[in-house]
Write an enzyme that holds these catalytic residues in place. Structure first.
Site, PDB file in Angstrom:
ATOM      1  N   GLU A 197       0.833  -1.200   0.000  1.00 51.28           N
ATOM      2  CA  GLU A 197       0.000   0.000   0.000  1.00 51.28           C
ATOM      3  C   GLU A 197       0.872   1.256   0.000  1.00 51.28           C
ATOM      4  O   GLU A 197       0.551   2.255  -0.658  1.00 51.28           O
ATOM      5  CB  GLU A 197      -0.925   0.006   1.217  1.00 51.28           C
ATOM      6  CG  GLU A 197      -1.860  -1.189   1.334  1.00 51.28           C
ATOM      7  CD  GLU A 197      -2.957  -1.201   0.279  1.00 51.28           C
ATOM      8  OE1 GLU A 197      -3.000  -0.260  -0.545  1.00 51.28           O
ATOM      9  OE2 GLU A 197      -3.769  -2.143   0.267  1.00 51.28           O
ATOM     10  N   GLU A 235      -4.486   5.044  -1.030  1.00 52.69           N
ATOM     11  CA  GLU A 235      -3.339   4.232  -0.628  1.00 52.69           C
ATOM     12  C   GLU A 235      -2.729   4.739   0.680  1.00 52.69           C
ATOM     13  O   GLU A 235      -2.208   3.938   1.474  1.00 52.69           O
ATOM     14  CB  GLU A 235      -2.279   4.211  -1.740  1.00 52.69           C
ATOM     15  CG  GLU A 235      -2.778   3.787  -3.125  1.00 52.69           C
ATOM     16  CD  GLU A 235      -3.336   2.371  -3.189  1.00 52.69           C
ATOM     17  OE1 GLU A 235      -3.427   1.707  -2.141  1.00 52.69           O
ATOM     18  OE2 GLU A 235      -3.683   1.931  -4.292  1.00 52.69           O
ATOM     19  N   HIS A 259      -4.956   3.206   3.204  1.00 51.47           N
ATOM     20  CA  HIS A 259      -4.735   1.766   3.334  1.00 51.47           C
ATOM     21  C   HIS A 259      -3.438   1.461   4.086  1.00 51.47           C
ATOM     22  O   HIS A 259      -3.370   0.486   4.842  1.00 51.47           O
ATOM     23  CB  HIS A 259      -4.696   1.115   1.951  1.00 51.47           C
ATOM     24  CG  HIS A 259      -5.982   1.242   1.205  1.00 51.47           C
ATOM     25  ND1 HIS A 259      -6.120   0.856  -0.117  1.00 51.47           N
ATOM     26  CD2 HIS A 259      -7.198   1.713   1.583  1.00 51.47           C
ATOM     27  CE1 HIS A 259      -7.358   1.094  -0.515  1.00 51.47           C
ATOM     28  NE2 HIS A 259      -8.026   1.612   0.505  1.00 51.47           N
ATOM     29  N   GLU A 286      -3.984  -5.346  -8.255  1.00 51.10           N
ATOM     30  CA  GLU A 286      -5.304  -5.055  -7.689  1.00 51.10           C
ATOM     31  C   GLU A 286      -6.418  -5.830  -8.378  1.00 51.10           C
ATOM     32  O   GLU A 286      -7.281  -6.415  -7.711  1.00 51.10           O
ATOM     33  CB  GLU A 286      -5.552  -3.549  -7.750  1.00 51.10           C
ATOM     34  CG  GLU A 286      -4.616  -2.802  -6.806  1.00 51.10           C
ATOM     35  CD  GLU A 286      -4.720  -1.291  -6.897  1.00 51.10           C
ATOM     36  OE1 GLU A 286      -4.721  -0.642  -5.847  1.00 51.10           O
ATOM     37  OE2 GLU A 286      -4.790  -0.758  -8.025  1.00 51.10           O
ATOM     38  N   GLU A 295     -11.019  -0.620  -3.714  1.00 50.33           N
ATOM     39  CA  GLU A 295     -10.236  -1.289  -4.752  1.00 50.33           C
ATOM     40  C   GLU A 295     -10.913  -1.265  -6.118  1.00 50.33           C
ATOM     41  O   GLU A 295     -10.235  -1.276  -7.147  1.00 50.33           O
ATOM     42  CB  GLU A 295      -9.939  -2.733  -4.348  1.00 50.33           C
ATOM     43  CG  GLU A 295      -9.021  -2.874  -3.138  1.00 50.33           C
ATOM     44  CD  GLU A 295      -7.629  -2.317  -3.379  1.00 50.33           C
ATOM     45  OE1 GLU A 295      -7.185  -2.294  -4.542  1.00 50.33           O
ATOM     46  OE2 GLU A 295      -6.982  -1.906  -2.403  1.00 50.33           O
ATOM     47  N   HIS A 349      -9.756   1.519  -8.065  1.00 49.29           N
ATOM     48  CA  HIS A 349      -8.377   1.338  -8.520  1.00 49.29           C
ATOM     49  C   HIS A 349      -8.336   0.439  -9.756  1.00 49.29           C
ATOM     50  O   HIS A 349      -7.560   0.665 -10.680  1.00 49.29           O
ATOM     51  CB  HIS A 349      -7.527   0.734  -7.408  1.00 49.29           C
ATOM     52  CG  HIS A 349      -7.525   1.552  -6.157  1.00 49.29           C
ATOM     53  ND1 HIS A 349      -6.864   1.151  -5.015  1.00 49.29           N
ATOM     54  CD2 HIS A 349      -8.103   2.743  -5.862  1.00 49.29           C
ATOM     55  CE1 HIS A 349      -7.039   2.067  -4.074  1.00 49.29           C
ATOM     56  NE2 HIS A 349      -7.795   3.032  -4.565  1.00 49.29           N
TER      57      HIS A 349
END
Length: 526
Positions: free
Chosen positions: A114, A144, A147, A209, A243, A246
């Site tokens: 991350e 990020e 995370h 991801e 996610e 992403h």
């Protein structure tokens, strides 16, 4: 009092044309695009061989105010649950010890991924020219950062509420001597931030991801719940809600280069290299952590891998990108074969080198062995026999002086490190698909374990110069390496790593020193 004609006119006009009581976020997003400006030149650290189109859109059309409101609500739910509800219930001490040890590795290693994803997303912001595309990457940078904090918080929470905090509270300094650390850095750091920004996007968003988020972050919540861990699902499911955006960023990266001639020339090769390098680490490591690091099993790792990687990602997700010329990696079929035995091969190396870790590793018990044999026929006659022999020789007992790594060397089973993936490999005991091959470059020998990695190395040998644990510590005695790497508990002598999860019979530096284990370089014989 009579109202003025002007007031009456205004009132009548409002009745016909009602004033808006709110503005939709999508309208604000559209309006904000008018404030965009052109950059004279991109400032990305490394040049990219791809050209990213200037009109690329962002699928989720996130604006800062709505983003902040959304993430704040998620954090309130997450930390409120952890700091109030789960703490009152004593959740930290309801986790099965084997799984509590596994989370020392998972949360710590994922934190590194991350953290590097922050830089990777920022590199993409620097490289993109379309305003909407930049906006999507910027939101991911913020994700990020969040995370990274969440993964660190898991270790922090365990440090306070789990009965054995050693490893949770100091893994950042201890992990560097572990045999799995450099491989993790290879996929979670080098692949995300080193070189071409679009190639980094392929590594992070299209593979890391879109492919491995599900078997890692989603599957780990199932295994955690089965082993009494309510902490990990609380955090990781919150991570997973970000996610999808992403993955959409990765999709838009491909869209932005779809008409670039470089895409037809390089994209599928970059995708295949990214997939193989990452699966070479994730496939065995996740399978090993899930199946060997748990008491209560969810399903065989090979089934999880097949569902999420082979079918969902390799078939459905990559299939959707087919109209842009993207093909499923040529190495996907070989990776599918690896998913059956590779994590068992890695388990041998991990158990053999347990003193270098920062978690306690218990050998499979009778119930575990029955489960392995039922789901992987042939396991008992190969791996089971070795583990049972180690246990008889005193694997758990510090008085025995038995180090499995020495047993491997004495029986002609050298441990090598694959230069491309940095994953440990024991060719003479492996049931997987790999085989040893050794090359020399710049006066240095390099061990490789498979055709795909060998091809990558032969094309760019200078890209894989990282020295491995055996080269780093050649000729050094094991207890010295552990002490130097801070692999001891607060008393300065008891190891953080242990070959069991009990509170007694703990190994110390003196126990390791008595064994006289010295690191050889297995490549010296070639």
């Amino acid at each position: 009092m009579a109202i003025s004609l002007a007031t009456k006119a205004a009132t009548d006009a409002l009745k016909v044309n009602r004033a808006p009581v709110g503005v939709e976020p999508q309208e604000v997003h559209k309006w904000l695009q008018s404030f965009n400006w052109d950059f004279k030149e991109n400032r990305t650290k490394y040049p990219t061989k791809y050209h990213m189109a200037n009109e690329t859109k962002e699928q989720f059309k996130v604006i800062a105010k709505e983003y902040a409101r959304m993430e704040a609500a998620k954090d309130e739910r997450q930390f409120g649950t952890l700091l109030d509800g789960l703490t009152r219930l004593g959740a930290g001490n309801k986790v099965h010890p084997r799984w509590g040890e596994t989370m020392k590795v998972i949360s710590n290693f994922l934190e590194v991924g991350e953290y590097n994803a922050i830089a990777a997303s920022a590199m993409l912001w620097d490289s993109a020219t379309a305003a909407e595309q930049k906006n999507g990457y910027l939101a991911q940078v913020l994700d990020e950062i969040r995370h990274t904090h969440q993964c660190a918080f898991i270790n922090h929470y365990y440090s306070k509420h789990y009965h054995d905090p050693a490893g949770h509270n100091d893994a950042r300094r201890t992990r560097a001597i572990g045999p799995l650390w450099k491989g993790m850095k290879r996929v979670f750091a080098d692949g995300f931030i080193s070189g071409d920004a679009v190639e980094c996007s392929v590594n992070l968003q299209l593979v890391g991801e879109a492919c491995f988020t599900n078997p890692l972050i989603v599957a780990v919540t199932e295994w955690a719940s089965a082993n009494g861990d309510e902490i990990t699902p609380t955090v990781f499911l919150s991570v997973e809600t970000d996610e999808l955006r992403h993955m959409a960023n990765g999709y838009q990266t491909v869209v932005s280069i779809a008409n670039d001639p470089a895409s037809a020339k390089f994209l599928n090769t970059d995708l295949n290299n990214a997939f193989w390098t990452q699966q070479k680490y994730f496939t065995p490591v996740l399978g090993y952590l899930f199946e060997y690091g748990s008491k209560f099993k969810v399903e065989p790792w090979v089934k999880t891998w097949n569902r999420w990687v082979y079918e969902d990602w390799g078939g459905i997700w990559i299939g959707r990108l087919g109209k842009y010329g993207v093909e499923s990696p040529a190495s996907l079929r070989d990776a599918k074969r690896d998913a059956y035995w590779a994590h068992h091969d890695l388990a041998l190396a991990a158990y053999a080198m347990w003193p270098l870790g920062f978690a306690r590793l218990a050998l499979p018990d009778e119930e575990d062995q029955a489960w392995f044999e039922a789901n992987y026929p042939g396991w008992a006659d190969h791996y089971g026999k070795i583990f049972n022999e180690w246990k008889k020789l005193g694997y758990e007992d510090p008085k025995s002086g038995f180090i499995p790594y020495q047993w491997l060397l004495a029986n002609g089973h050298d441990v090598y490190i694959d230069r491309v993936s940095q994953v440990p490999f024991i060719p003479s005991l492996a049931k997987g698909t790999g085989s040893l091959r050794v090359h020399e470059f710049n006066g240095k020998k390099h061990s490789l374990t498979d055709d795909w990695g060998e091809r990558q190395w032969l094309i760019e040998p200078e890209r894989y110069e990282c020295h491995n644990v055996f080269e780093q510590y050649e000729g050094r005695e094991l207890s010295e390496v552990i002490a130097e790497g801070h692999g001891v508990r607060s008393d300065g002598k008891t190891l953080i790593a242990q070959p069991h999860t009990r509170g007694d019979n703990l190994w110390t530096l003196e126990d390791i020193k008595r064994a006289g284990c010295v690191f050889p370089d297995p490549l010296a014989k070639f």
